[in-house]
Design a protein around this motif. Structure first.
Motif, mmCIF file in Angstrom:
data_model
loop_
_atom_site.group_PDB
_atom_site.id
_atom_site.type_symbol
_atom_site.label_atom_id
_atom_site.label_comp_id
_atom_site.label_asym_id
_atom_site.label_seq_id
_atom_site.Cartn_x
_atom_site.Cartn_y
_atom_site.Cartn_z
ATOM 1 N N ASN A 56 -3.298 18.066 -84.980
ATOM 2 C CA ASN A 56 -4.207 18.513 -86.023
ATOM 3 C C ASN A 56 -5.324 19.381 -85.465
ATOM 4 N N THR A 57 -5.925 18.942 -84.351
ATOM 5 C CA THR A 57 -6.997 19.685 -83.710
ATOM 6 C C THR A 57 -7.103 19.233 -82.265
ATOM 7 N N PHE A 58 -7.645 20.111 -81.417
ATOM 8 C CA PHE A 58 -7.896 19.776 -80.011
ATOM 9 C C PHE A 58 -9.385 19.852 -79.701
ATOM 10 N N ASN A 59 -10.195 19.761 -80.745
ATOM 11 C CA ASN A 59 -11.646 19.864 -80.617
ATOM 12 C C ASN A 59 -12.221 18.532 -80.134
ATOM 13 N N PRO A 60 -12.822 18.476 -78.933
ATOM 14 C CA PRO A 60 -13.326 17.199 -78.403
ATOM 15 C C PRO A 60 -14.574 16.681 -79.101
ATOM 16 N N LEU A 61 -15.146 17.459 -80.024
ATOM 17 C CA LEU A 61 -16.309 16.982 -80.774
ATOM 18 C C LEU A 61 -15.909 16.290 -82.066
ATOM 19 N N VAL A 62 -14.620 16.282 -82.366
ATOM 20 C CA VAL A 62 -14.118 15.595 -83.549
ATOM 21 C C VAL A 62 -13.874 14.132 -83.192
ATOM 22 N N GLU A 63 -13.912 13.261 -84.206
ATOM 23 C CA GLU A 63 -13.653 11.843 -83.971
ATOM 24 C C GLU A 63 -12.338 11.698 -83.214
ATOM 25 N N PRO A 64 -12.312 10.920 -82.125
ATOM 26 C CA PRO A 64 -11.140 10.872 -81.247
ATOM 27 C C PRO A 64 -9.844 10.491 -81.938
ATOM 28 N N TRP A 65 -9.889 9.647 -82.966
ATOM 29 C CA TRP A 65 -8.646 9.218 -83.622
ATOM 30 C C TRP A 65 -8.034 10.326 -84.482
ATOM 31 N N LEU A 66 -8.731 11.452 -84.627
ATOM 32 C CA LEU A 66 -8.192 12.586 -85.380
ATOM 33 C C LEU A 66 -7.750 13.727 -84.474
ATOM 34 N N VAL A 67 -8.034 13.608 -83.177
ATOM 35 C CA VAL A 67 -7.766 14.703 -82.236
ATOM 36 C C VAL A 67 -6.406 14.493 -81.572
ATOM 37 N N ALA A 68 -5.714 15.592 -81.329
ATOM 38 C CA ALA A 68 -4.400 15.512 -80.702
ATOM 39 C C ALA A 68 -4.528 15.239 -79.206
ATOM 40 N N TRP A 69 -3.489 14.592 -78.673
ATOM 41 C CA TRP A 69 -3.368 14.407 -77.231
ATOM 42 C C TRP A 69 -3.324 15.784 -76.572
ATOM 43 N N PRO A 70 -3.958 15.993 -75.408
ATOM 44 C CA PRO A 70 -4.743 15.040 -74.627
ATOM 45 C C PRO A 70 -6.235 15.286 -74.710
ATOM 46 N N ALA A 71 -6.701 15.840 -75.833
ATOM 47 C CA ALA A 71 -8.136 16.115 -75.972
ATOM 48 C C ALA A 71 -8.879 14.927 -76.561
ATOM 49 N N ASN A 72 -8.167 13.840 -76.778
ATOM 50 C CA ASN A 72 -8.767 12.679 -77.435
ATOM 51 C C ASN A 72 -8.994 11.537 -76.445
ATOM 52 N N ASP A 73 -9.896 10.718 -76.764
ATOM 53 C CA ASP A 73 -10.149 9.435 -76.124
ATOM 54 C C ASP A 73 -10.164 9.483 -74.607
ATOM 55 N N ARG A 74 -9.328 8.646 -73.919
ATOM 56 C CA ARG A 74 -9.511 8.394 -72.492
ATOM 57 C C ARG A 74 -8.707 9.318 -71.588
ATOM 58 N N PHE A 75 -8.105 10.350 -72.097
ATOM 59 C CA PHE A 75 -7.212 11.169 -71.279
ATOM 60 C C PHE A 75 -7.996 12.108 -70.371
ATOM 61 N N ASN A 76 -7.573 12.174 -69.098
ATOM 62 C CA ASN A 76 -8.321 12.918 -68.065
ATOM 63 C C ASN A 76 -7.762 14.307 -67.799
ATOM 64 N N ILE A 77 -6.723 14.714 -68.473
ATOM 65 C CA ILE A 77 -5.980 15.898 -68.047
ATOM 66 C C ILE A 77 -6.697 17.203 -68.381
ATOM 67 N N MET A 78 -7.337 17.291 -69.546
ATOM 68 C CA MET A 78 -8.064 18.507 -69.915
ATOM 69 C C MET A 78 -9.577 18.317 -69.770
ATOM 70 N N TYR A 79 -10.105 17.353 -70.490
ATOM 71 C CA TYR A 79 -11.536 17.043 -70.411
ATOM 72 C C TYR A 79 -11.684 15.754 -69.601
ATOM 73 N N GLU A 80 -12.517 15.802 -68.586
ATOM 74 C CA GLU A 80 -12.614 14.694 -67.650
ATOM 75 C C GLU A 80 -13.877 13.853 -67.875
#
Length: 605
Positions: A56-80
């Protein structure tokens, strides 16, 4: 309803399949990386388990449960994050920062001087303060909860490094453990990018949230977004990633591409893992022992196959009769056959069930007091004990033959049928609930299955609109355990009556602070434990809190399960961490310390 705080307390809804779908999209494509039409198997790693619906979106300022992997929650691959927690060793490992020290007053972190964003701009304390303090400017920001824990963030230069001090907010939460958790939970974003976007949109945060951030995102991690559609998300390696030199002795991650296929159900995960079309998965796959002949591997070669790290619970609505009677709740806990649940519902993926909220194995073992547990716990899996406790507490079951007709309470009233609410289609949860219903009915407790659509399940969690709720409150293994688990099911800090608001902890509404029977010792211990530095004193406090839990039984743990179902194939890639080679925790290589696996994998020639 403060959903951002749910994420802060460890609710990771995406891993449970709660990602909003959107209309099918054409491939999004990054100009920097280009779009590859085909992928060499020796360069491509296929991972799955954290993206169920269309991106749906890769925007890290959006609520994490609405953001696509891997820009959401605990993932270290794009945003650390600043640090990563090693769930095997208990160590806090460096990422964008290095933990210098922590005490009851502050948590101190040094920024890695060599860390850079993908556009070449250095990662600085400005970026850290931007995301940590965003909630002060915009209440709808995902990090709006930080202010409860951090009263001030200061920055100084020490030996050429920016040193950040997170000052504990003693007037509100006074909890340095929670700040340690935030170091691994909060992904740092480029302030220079998002300040510009905010300025261009007149500081309209909701307008910035609508930007998808799917074209040439500015990231700090080892991979970036290549392209995506409704069938897969493709990441491409950043060969100029700053951490290759600083954290990995100059080596590159082995896979050039990481692809997350988007499957519709667990059967697809299992089938593709067996074929070798998928390299690793974190989905529940039953009877994993039968799939080992097809090259599917786990941390342990034998049961329980996975490392325990979390607990599944039956949340009980403590405000509703007969669940407001602790003797009734204790009888329920005694009646459940936990060994049968492990064997029949969970393919023996659990160790022997031990009572209480402290795990008797792993990092928490040092806090487990078996002698005290024995004094306060009901005997687990003892149907006769459960029947006797119900009888002596005034409950009576009316059977027609072997079928339970209804139950009668201590006042002679017919008790309502209780329903166990759980998301329909979650095969492991459904199997647990079916067994629990059968076992409870056998001792005279009138309970039935209550499988519902996710749209009915998730909103009811915090509102208390349930009798019994199948629930896993915390997924991540963090530095604050087992405190975080106790807090999740026993804290009265934000207690509100059913119908008067949303609770993001203690959703079963145990220990009403305005009731005559309120036990203030519970909240006193929850407040005290994060400030205890002596390990002996800490064990004493945990024992006291666990004893209260066992005496009152506000929720029922039904299984000790892994942080994630870490299973992998060696048909295309070898070098995965296992019990025999524990260089990284049993996590997919996109989260926490598990990401270190990416530098150790070897393609099969």
């Amino acid at each position: 309803m403060n959903l951002a705080k749910q994420v802060a307390c460890g609710v990771f809804a995406l891993s449970l399949g709660f990602l909003m779908s959107c209309e099918e999209k054409k491939d999004g494509e990054s100009k920097a990386s280009g779009k590859a039409s085909g992928y060499s198997r020796s360069e491509t790693l296929y991972l799955s388990g954290s993206q169920w619906g269309d991106p749906n979106t890769f925007n890290p300022l959006v609520e994490p449960w609405l953001v696509a992997w891997p820009a959401n929650d605990r993932f270290n691959i794009m945003y650390e994050p600043l640090t990563a927690y090693n769930s095997l060793t208990g160590a806090t490992e460096p990422v964008l920062g290095t933990l210098v020290s922590y005490d009851t007053d502050k948590v101190v972190v040094d920024i890695q001087p060599e860390a850079k964003w993908s556009d070449g701009v250095p990662v600085t304390a400005t970026d850290v303060k931007f995301i940590y303090e965003l909630g002060k400017r915009f209440p709808q920001a995902p990090t709006n909860y930080v202010g409860e824990f951090v009263s001030e963030i200061t920055v100084e230069n020490v030996d050429g490094k920016e040193r950040i001090t997170f000052v504990v907010n003693k007037k509100v939460r006074n909890n340095p453990l929670a700040i340690l958790d935030q170091l691994q939970a909060i992904r740092i974003v480029p302030a220079h990018v998002f300040e510009k976007l905010l300025a261009e949109n007149n500081n309209d945060y909701d307008a910035v949230k609508k930007i998808q951030c799917d074209k040439d995102p500015v990231v700090s991690g080892p991979y970036t977004l290549s392209h995506y559609n409704n069938e897969r998300i493709v990441l491409v390696r950043r060969d100029d990633y700053w951490g290759n030199k600083v954290l990995h002795d100059g080596a590159l991650p082995a896979p050039k591409y990481i692809i997350h296929p988007i499957y519709k159900n667990n059967d697809h995960f299992a089938m593709n893992l067996q074929k070798g079309a998928l390299d690793a998965s974190m989905n529940f796959i039953p009877r994993i022992n039968e799939k080992k002949k097809d090259g599917v591997n786990t941390w342990y070669d034998a049961p329980p196959y996975f490392v325990p790290g979390s607990m599944h619970f039956l949340y009980l609505n403590n405000t509703k009769a007969p669940l407001n009677d602790k003797n009734f709740r204790r009888a329920m806990a005694a009646a459940i056959d936990y060994a049968a649940i492990s064997r029949l519902a969970l393919s023996s993926y659990t160790l022997e069930m031990k009572p209480g909220l402290i795990m008797a194995d792993g990092l928490e073992k040092k806090f487990y007091n078996a002698e005290e547990v024995g004094k306060h716990s009901v005997p687990l899996g003892d149907a006769e004990y459960a029947k006797k406790l119900l009888e002596t507490s005034g409950y009576k079951a009316i059977f027609e033959g072997t079928n339970l007709k209804h139950s009668i309470g201590p006042k002679g009233d017919t008790l309502p049928t209780l329903f166990i609410k759980a998301p329909a289609g979650w095969s492991d949860w459904e199997a647990i609930v079916n067994l629990v219903v059968k076992q409870l009915r056998a001792v005279g407790i009138d309970v039935r299955e209550g499988f519902v659509d996710g749209s009915q399940y998730w909103p009811s969690v915090g509102t208390g609109e349930f009798d019994i709720l199948m629930r896993k409150p915390s997924v991540a293994v963090t530095a604050s355990l087992p405190w975080n688990r106790f807090n999740a099911v026993m804290s009265s800090r934000n207690w509100v009556p059913v119908g008067n608001g949303y609770m993001n902890e203690n959703e079963g509404r145990y220990n009403n602070p305005k009731a005559s029977g309120y036990n203030g010792k519970v909240d006193a211990l929850l407040n005290k434990i994060p400030l205890i530095t002596d390990e002996g004193e800490l064990k004493t406090a945990y024992t006291e809190l666990n004893n209260i839990f066992l005496d009152d039984q506000p929720v029922i743990p039904v299984a000790h399960l892994p942080e994630e179902y870490y299973q992998f194939s060696t048909k295309a890639w070898t070098g995965w961490p296992t019990e025999k080679n524990p260089f990284a925790p049993p996590q997919l290589p996109w989260v926490g310390s598990g990401i270190n696996t990416l530098w150790r994998l070897t393609p099969v020639k």
